[in-house]
Design a protein around this motif. Structure first.
Motif, mmCIF file in Angstrom:
data_model
loop_
_atom_site.group_PDB
_atom_site.id
_atom_site.type_symbol
_atom_site.label_atom_id
_atom_site.label_comp_id
_atom_site.label_asym_id
_atom_site.label_seq_id
_atom_site.Cartn_x
_atom_site.Cartn_y
_atom_site.Cartn_z
ATOM 1 N N LEU A 112 0.848 -1.200 0.000
ATOM 2 C CA LEU A 112 0.000 0.000 0.000
ATOM 3 C C LEU A 112 0.885 1.253 0.000
ATOM 4 O O LEU A 112 0.589 2.241 -0.673
ATOM 5 N N SER A 116 1.369 4.261 -3.174
ATOM 6 C CA SER A 116 0.549 5.386 -2.718
ATOM 7 C C SER A 116 0.632 6.635 -3.607
ATOM 8 O O SER A 116 -0.276 7.447 -3.609
ATOM 9 N N SER A 171 -4.736 1.994 -2.573
ATOM 10 C CA SER A 171 -3.756 2.954 -2.100
ATOM 11 C C SER A 171 -3.910 4.312 -2.779
ATOM 12 O O SER A 171 -3.902 5.357 -2.133
#
Ligand code: ACO
Length: 445
Positions: A112, A116, A171
């Protein structure tokens, strides 16, 4: 997926013909008449406005009992998940079917973080929207745009690619949501940080600025985790059904989820959290006359009639279990922020009056998830226009889980309902007669 059980047959008599229809039963004892052969056998279809009686699929993700106020993700009660798990764990549970082990949790968090950022070129898109563009429109446009930057997924993409797209979407949507807010207030974008957990990272992208660091209060981070957990899935609601329906045409994940975001935007669905606050503000401006708004909601013939936003639900015919949890979370946030919200008094009076009114009791209209979620977002400092974006952020794992389940279900088909045509019968078209050519050589009078 657990197989559906066969539980006898139902007889349908049409004229002198009797048709035997199989009854199927799910793992919690819900029963359905399988009408798959109805049209072939009888020439008839069913008519069911709003799909009040129609199951569109089998699903092993979420169980909901609206009469008893029960909600479970993959078998775990919502109360247990909200109390003990972070949003990221619940997202993993919904998408993968089980809670993550310690190792899986670390790997998932790592991924994640890794995904991002959004492509730097996508950042420029934000500047092309008009100043007052609704963040839901921006969110939907940006999510479908992801398909132009990242490889598309097809029904038969390998599992690892699907996992990658899932994590990418989970994300990046958080970064997109925060950027759309920063754009709307004219502040510079704040990039995601690897040292922060999912919710703290989002709060930091929303509220810190180059001249003003933001301190993430643990109570606020916890409240956001709980809110996102409560929103994470709700079986075949309008936006999830949209994701499945659009996905049934075999479009990619980003396009299907973008369509779901648009469905969620509506005030009868996820947009109700914004509508609730607007209604409470209207009541406040109107001198706090709660009774007037209740009467307006009851009388459908009155000009300006509007429902009591935050009340009623297609499935819950008792108190929405999510609303109960949010009410407590909201009280804790107010305490942590040392705040008082005058809208809370109005909301409390509205709930008390509605719950003592026969109109609402007879129709089993109780506060739903949206009644207190907007107030909680407001206490955290999230503006009204972002409320439905917050809902979308929470619902992402549910949409992804349903898309994945549908794509891997061998029985899943292109979704294409029938209709009962009520328009004109065949009409004849008589072409107009060609105009006669004007005579030449005549002098004008
Ligand atoms: N205020 C006043 N009356 C209502 C309300 C309300 N909030 N909700 C339903 N009713 C009435 C209907 O007018 C109808 O009355 P009638 O029997 O006299 O015709 C009766 O209750 C049954 O309502 P339906 O419209 O059949 O219920 P349905 O399941 O179709 O609607 C819905 C559910 C759309 C959520 C509805 O309750 C509503 O509009 N609520 C307000 C908007 C809202 O809060 N939406 C968020 C839902 S939660 C979510 O999506 C995340």
């Amino acid at each position: 997926m657990t197989q559906i059980r066969h539980a006898g047959t139902a007889e349908l008599r049409i004229g002198d013909k009797t048709l035997s229809l199989p009854i199927v039963e799910g793992s919690e004892g819900e029963r359905a008449i399988d009408i798959g052969d109805l049209r072939t056998e009888t020439g008839l279809v069913t008519l069911d406005y709003g799909y009040k009686n129609t199951a569109s699929c089998k699903s092993a993700i979420t169980f909901l009992d609206g009469e008893c106020g029960v909600l479970r993700y993959r078998g775990y009660p919502i109360e247990v998940l909200a109390e003990n798990f972070r949003f990221v764990d619940v997202a993993y549970l919904l998408v993968h079917g089980q809670l993550p082990s310690q190792e899986e949790r670390s790997r998932f968090s790592e991924l994640l973080n890794w995904h991002s950022m959004i492509h730097e070129d996508m950042r420029h898109f934000f500047y092309s929207f008009p100043e007052h563009a609704h963040p839901m429109a921006i969110l939907s446009a940006m999510v479908v745009s992801l398909s132009t930057f990242y490889p598309e997924l097809a029904q038969n993409s390998p599992e690892e690619e699907i996992d990658m797209a899932t994590t990418r979407l989970l994300s990046k949507i958080r970064t997109i949501a925060a950027f759309s807010y920063k754009k709307s207030i004219g502040e510079p974008f704040v990039y995601p940080r690897h040292d922060l957990k999912y919710c703290a990272n989002f709060l930091n992208m929303m509220f810190s600025s180059p001249v003003r660091p933001y301190e993430v209060k643990p109570e606020v981070e916890r409240a956001l985790n709980v809110l996102l957990v409560l929103h994470a899935d709700h079986e075949q609601n309008c936006s999830t059904s949209t994701v499945r329906l659009v996905g049934s045409a075999r479009v990619n994940l980003y396009a299907a989820v973008s369509a779901g975001i648009c469905a969620l935007w509506g005030p009868l669905h996820g947009g109700a959290n914004q509508a609730v606050i607007e209604m409470l503000e209207d009541i406040q401006r109107d001198g706090g006359d709660v009774k007037k708004y209740i009467e307006r909601a009851k009388d459908k013939t009155k000009a300006g009639h509007a429902p009591l936003y935050g009340f009623g639900h297609r499935v819950y015919k008792s108190y929405d279990p999510r609303a109960k949890i949010i009410k407590e979370v909201y009280a804790n946030v107010l305490k942590a922020m040392e705040e008082r919200d005058p809208l809370l008094d109005i909301a409390t009076e509205l709930e008390e009056r509605a719950m003592a009114d026969n109109y609402f009791l007879e129709r089993k209209l109780f506060p739903n998830v949206d009644f207190y979620s907007g107030l909680t977002y407001r206490a955290i400092g999230i503006p009204k226009s972002m409320f439905t974006v917050m809902f979308a952020l929470g619902r992402i794992p549910g949409w992804i889980a349903h898309w994945r389940e549908a794509m891997s279900d061998p029985e899943f088909k292109l979704q294409r309902p029938r209709q009962i045509y009520v328009g004109p019968l065949r009409r004849e078209y008589t072409p107009p007669k060609p105009a006669k050519p004007a005579r030449r050589g005549r002098k004008a009078k």
